[in-house]
Design a protein around this motif. Structure first.
Motif, PDB file in Angstrom:
ATOM      1  N   PRO A  11     -36.526 -56.947  50.659  1.00  0.00           N
ATOM      2  CA  PRO A  11     -37.625 -56.014  50.331  1.00  0.00           C
ATOM      3  C   PRO A  11     -37.762 -55.838  48.821  1.00  0.00           C
ATOM      4  N   TRP A  12     -39.005 -55.815  48.354  1.00  0.00           N
ATOM      5  CA  TRP A  12     -39.273 -55.705  46.936  1.00  0.00           C
ATOM      6  C   TRP A  12     -39.196 -54.255  46.486  1.00  0.00           C
ATOM      7  N   GLU A  13     -38.434 -54.030  45.432  1.00  0.00           N
ATOM      8  CA  GLU A  13     -38.351 -52.732  44.777  1.00  0.00           C
ATOM      9  C   GLU A  13     -39.148 -52.786  43.478  1.00  0.00           C
ATOM     10  N   PRO A  14     -39.453 -51.647  42.874  1.00  0.00           N
ATOM     11  CA  PRO A  14     -40.241 -51.659  41.632  1.00  0.00           C
ATOM     12  C   PRO A  14     -39.637 -52.518  40.527  1.00  0.00           C
ATOM     13  N   ASP A  15     -38.303 -52.672  40.526  1.00  0.00           N
ATOM     14  CA  ASP A  15     -37.666 -53.430  39.453  1.00  0.00           C
ATOM     15  C   ASP A  15     -37.172 -54.804  39.917  1.00  0.00           C
ATOM     16  N   SER A  16     -37.594 -55.283  41.084  1.00  0.00           N
ATOM     17  CA  SER A  16     -37.075 -56.549  41.614  1.00  0.00           C
ATOM     18  C   SER A  16     -37.389 -57.721  40.692  1.00  0.00           C
ATOM     19  N   GLU A  17     -38.641 -57.843  40.270  1.00  0.00           N
ATOM     20  CA  GLU A  17     -39.000 -58.954  39.402  1.00  0.00           C
ATOM     21  C   GLU A  17     -38.399 -58.790  38.008  1.00  0.00           C
ATOM     22  N   LEU A  18     -38.326 -57.553  37.539  1.00  0.00           N
ATOM     23  CA  LEU A  18     -37.693 -57.299  36.244  1.00  0.00           C
ATOM     24  C   LEU A  18     -36.249 -57.796  36.256  1.00  0.00           C
ATOM     25  N   LEU A  19     -35.499 -57.453  37.285  1.00  0.00           N
ATOM     26  CA  LEU A  19     -34.107 -57.874  37.364  1.00  0.00           C
ATOM     27  C   LEU A  19     -33.986 -59.381  37.503  1.00  0.00           C
ATOM     28  N   ALA A  20     -34.892 -59.983  38.259  1.00  0.00           N
ATOM     29  CA  ALA A  20     -34.840 -61.439  38.433  1.00  0.00           C
ATOM     30  C   ALA A  20     -34.946 -62.146  37.088  1.00  0.00           C
ATOM     31  N   TYR A  21     -35.844 -61.671  36.239  1.00  0.00           N
ATOM     32  CA  TYR A  21     -36.009 -62.308  34.929  1.00  0.00           C
ATOM     33  C   TYR A  21     -34.879 -61.936  33.973  1.00  0.00           C
ATOM     34  N   GLN A  22     -34.427 -60.704  34.023  1.00  0.00           N
ATOM     35  CA  GLN A  22     -33.299 -60.324  33.174  1.00  0.00           C
ATOM     36  C   GLN A  22     -32.056 -61.133  33.518  1.00  0.00           C
ATOM     37  N   HIS A  23     -31.802 -61.321  34.812  1.00  0.00           N
ATOM     38  CA  HIS A  23     -30.635 -62.090  35.236  1.00  0.00           C
ATOM     39  C   HIS A  23     -30.784 -63.561  34.840  1.00  0.00           C
ATOM     40  N   THR A  24     -31.972 -64.112  35.006  1.00  0.00           N
ATOM     41  CA  THR A  24     -32.199 -65.503  34.623  1.00  0.00           C
ATOM     42  C   THR A  24     -31.947 -65.705  33.133  1.00  0.00           C
ATOM     43  N   LEU A  25     -32.422 -64.783  32.325  1.00  0.00           N
ATOM     44  CA  LEU A  25     -32.214 -64.880  30.880  1.00  0.00           C
ATOM     45  C   LEU A  25     -30.720 -64.807  30.548  1.00  0.00           C
ATOM     46  N   GLU A  26     -30.017 -63.873  31.166  1.00  0.00           N
ATOM     47  CA  GLU A  26     -28.585 -63.749  30.915  1.00  0.00           C
ATOM     48  C   GLU A  26     -27.841 -65.002  31.364  1.00  0.00           C
ATOM     49  N   GLN A  27     -28.269 -65.596  32.462  1.00  0.00           N
ATOM     50  CA  GLN A  27     -27.616 -66.801  32.961  1.00  0.00           C
ATOM     51  C   GLN A  27     -27.875 -67.993  32.041  1.00  0.00           C
ATOM     52  N   ALA A  28     -29.072 -68.086  31.489  1.00  0.00           N
ATOM     53  CA  ALA A  28     -29.369 -69.166  30.550  1.00  0.00           C
ATOM     54  C   ALA A  28     -28.507 -69.063  29.300  1.00  0.00           C
ATOM     55  N   ILE A  29     -28.337 -67.847  28.806  1.00  0.00           N
ATOM     56  CA  ILE A  29     -27.488 -67.631  27.632  1.00  0.00           C
ATOM     57  C   ILE A  29     -26.048 -68.018  27.945  1.00  0.00           C
ATOM     58  N   ALA A  30     -25.582 -67.687  29.157  1.00  0.00           N
ATOM     59  CA  ALA A  30     -24.238 -68.085  29.574  1.00  0.00           C
ATOM     60  C   ALA A  30     -24.121 -69.600  29.670  1.00  0.00           C
ATOM     61  N   GLY A  31     -25.182 -70.254  30.136  1.00  0.00           N
ATOM     62  CA  GLY A  31     -25.169 -71.708  30.202  1.00  0.00           C
ATOM     63  C   GLY A  31     -24.992 -72.333  28.828  1.00  0.00           C
ATOM     64  N   ASP A  32     -25.643 -71.777  27.837  1.00  0.00           N
ATOM     65  CA  ASP A  32     -25.486 -72.251  26.459  1.00  0.00           C
ATOM     66  C   ASP A  32     -24.048 -72.056  25.990  1.00  0.00           C
ATOM     67  N   LYS A  33     -23.467 -70.929  26.326  1.00  0.00           N
ATOM     68  CA  LYS A  33     -22.095 -70.604  25.914  1.00  0.00           C
ATOM     69  C   LYS A  33     -21.065 -71.507  26.580  1.00  0.00           C
ATOM     70  N   PHE A  34     -21.276 -71.817  27.873  1.00  0.00           N
ATOM     71  CA  PHE A  34     -20.254 -72.543  28.629  1.00  0.00           C
ATOM     72  C   PHE A  34     -20.518 -74.051  28.726  1.00  0.00           C
ATOM     73  N   GLY A  35     -21.379 -74.574  27.884  1.00  0.00           N
ATOM     74  CA  GLY A  35     -21.470 -76.016  27.749  1.00  0.00           C
ATOM     75  C   GLY A  35     -22.440 -76.739  28.650  1.00  0.00           C
ATOM     76  N   TRP A  36     -23.306 -76.010  29.361  1.00  0.00           N
ATOM     77  CA  TRP A  36     -24.352 -76.682  30.131  1.00  0.00           C
ATOM     78  C   TRP A  36     -25.313 -77.372  29.156  1.00  0.00           C
ATOM     79  N   ASP A  37     -25.887 -78.479  29.598  1.00  0.00           N
ATOM     80  CA  ASP A  37     -26.715 -79.278  28.701  1.00  0.00           C
ATOM     81  C   ASP A  37     -28.164 -78.811  28.629  1.00  0.00           C
ATOM     82  N   ALA A  38     -28.654 -78.201  29.695  1.00  0.00           N
ATOM     83  CA  ALA A  38     -30.080 -77.885  29.731  1.00  0.00           C
ATOM     84  C   ALA A  38     -30.369 -76.754  30.702  1.00  0.00           C
TER      85      ALA A  38
END
Length: 367
Positions: free
Chosen positions: A14-41
């Motif tokens: 079920p969608w909450e008012p902040d569901s899409e906000l969290l999805a993008y915030q988490h994606t951004l944080e995960q991308a930054i972690a990918g850069d830190k931990f050696g992922w290529d792209a």
């Protein structure tokens, strides 16, 4: 073999008012972690109207945010939809060039035609013309990048002589890729000198290798690439979850790994209805149409995590198990493994764990 984080950006109900906000915030944080931990792209799709499945409709804005917060990870359009009126070729050339500049030359441009009835009909696109639109659009984008001033008079787009600016940092231009699922499409990507994005979930590495071999044969003969150079890299994608304990990895993955292939197949297969009605060649949609044709008894509903694991059609388990699974993709000829780390609703914490464990224990083995 190199490794990319790959995202649909699902937002499950079920969608909450902040569901899409969290999805993008988490994606951004995960991308930054990918850069830190050696992922290529880091690659994402461009999709429209696909509720729950993908809320990633304007990824270049996300890429800009990631570029500003990372140093080395490459950014891949996976893929930019090329038919009219999704994206005008000039706007594509401008968007990619700006991202290439602010990322210091870290962009790959994957291109595609789109694959669902909801999207094509939503934008009023005839699927029978999508292949021609896709190819013409790429030609215009390359022309905008590689000429100081450029003009074109195509079937679908026209432009008087103009200087399209800015120009990308990578010269002569960022690497170009093309997405496909069918055997015919794999050959076409090779004929055009495009990097291959082999997009068919749930295939074992042996089938991935068969398709890549088709591409390799074609690209080895390419003398007139659609771009300014031949990009002979082959990418495929797989679902990936890694955890310290095998049972934990399976528990984290089960619902999403079983939900994603079935939902994806049905999203695409609906297009086969529309094209059959118009008596048109299915092209890259043949894979989904074939699944739909042979699923009269609802066998897709029986797809289980155990079947995916038994056929080695995913990367799942401890770091040691994930390493062995990735070696099978490398042996199949894969140059870039696109890892879908959240196919549906895997927790942010579990995704971050996958990024760290694979970045620490798996990816270095290939570098």
């Amino acid at each position: 073999m190199k490794f990319a984080l790959f995202y649909e950006i699902p937002v499950p109900r079920p969608w909450e008012p902040d569901s899409e906000l969290l999805a993008y915030q988490h994606t951004l944080e995960q991308a930054i972690a990918g850069d830190k931990f050696g992922w290529d792209a880091f690659w994402t799709v461009e999709h429209h109207f696909l509720e729950e499945y993908s809320h990633c409709s304007n990824p270049e804005v996300l890429y800009g945010a990631i570029a500003a917060r990372t140093e080395r990870i490459r950014l891949g359009y996976g893929v930019r939809l090329m038919p009219k009126p999704y994206n005008h070729p000039v706007r594509t050339a401008e968007s990619v060039a700006v991202l290439d500049l602010i990322s210091n030359g870290r962009v790959d441009l994957g291109t595609g035609r789109s694959a669902t009835r909801a999207e094509l009909e939503g934008f009023g696109i005839d699927p029978g013309e999508s292949r021609q639109m896709w190819q013409e659009a790429i030609e215009h984008v390359v022309g905008c990048w590689t000429h100081d001033h450029y003009e074109f008079e195509g079937t679908y787009w026209q432009m008087p002589k103009r200087r399209v600016q800015p120009k990308p940092m990578q010269q002569p231009h960022p690497p170009l890729w093309g997405a496909t699922t069918s055997d015919e499409g794999h050959a076409q990507m090779g004929d055009l000198g495009l990097g291959l994005c082999s997009f068919a979930v749930g295939l074992p590495p042996s089938e991935v290798q068969r398709k890549i071999d088709i591409y390799r044969d074609a690209v080895s003969k390419c003398t007139k690439p659609i771009g300014a150079f031949v990009n002979n890299q082959a990418a495929t994608f797989t679902m990936a979850i890694c955890a310290p304990d095998r049972n934990e990895a399976i528990a984290n993955a089960r619902e999403s790994f079983e939900w994603y292939p079935v939902t994806g197949a049905r999203q695409i297969a609906t297009l086969s209805d529309m094209m059959a009605e118009r008596n048109q060649e299915l092209g890259t949609y043949a894979y989904a149409a074939d699944m739909k044709q042979h699923d009269d008894e609802g066998l897709l509903d029986l797809l289980t995590l155990e079947i995916l694991m038994d056929t080695n059609a995913c990367v799942l388990g401890t770091p040691e198990e994930c390493l062995e699974a990735c070696k099978a993709y490398e042996a199949a000829g894969v140059d870039l493994l696109l890892c879908l780390v959240n196919p549906f609703k895997i927790s942010h914490e579990a995704v971050m764990q996958t990024i760290e464990l694979m970045g620490t224990h798996v990816i270095p083995k290939f570098h």
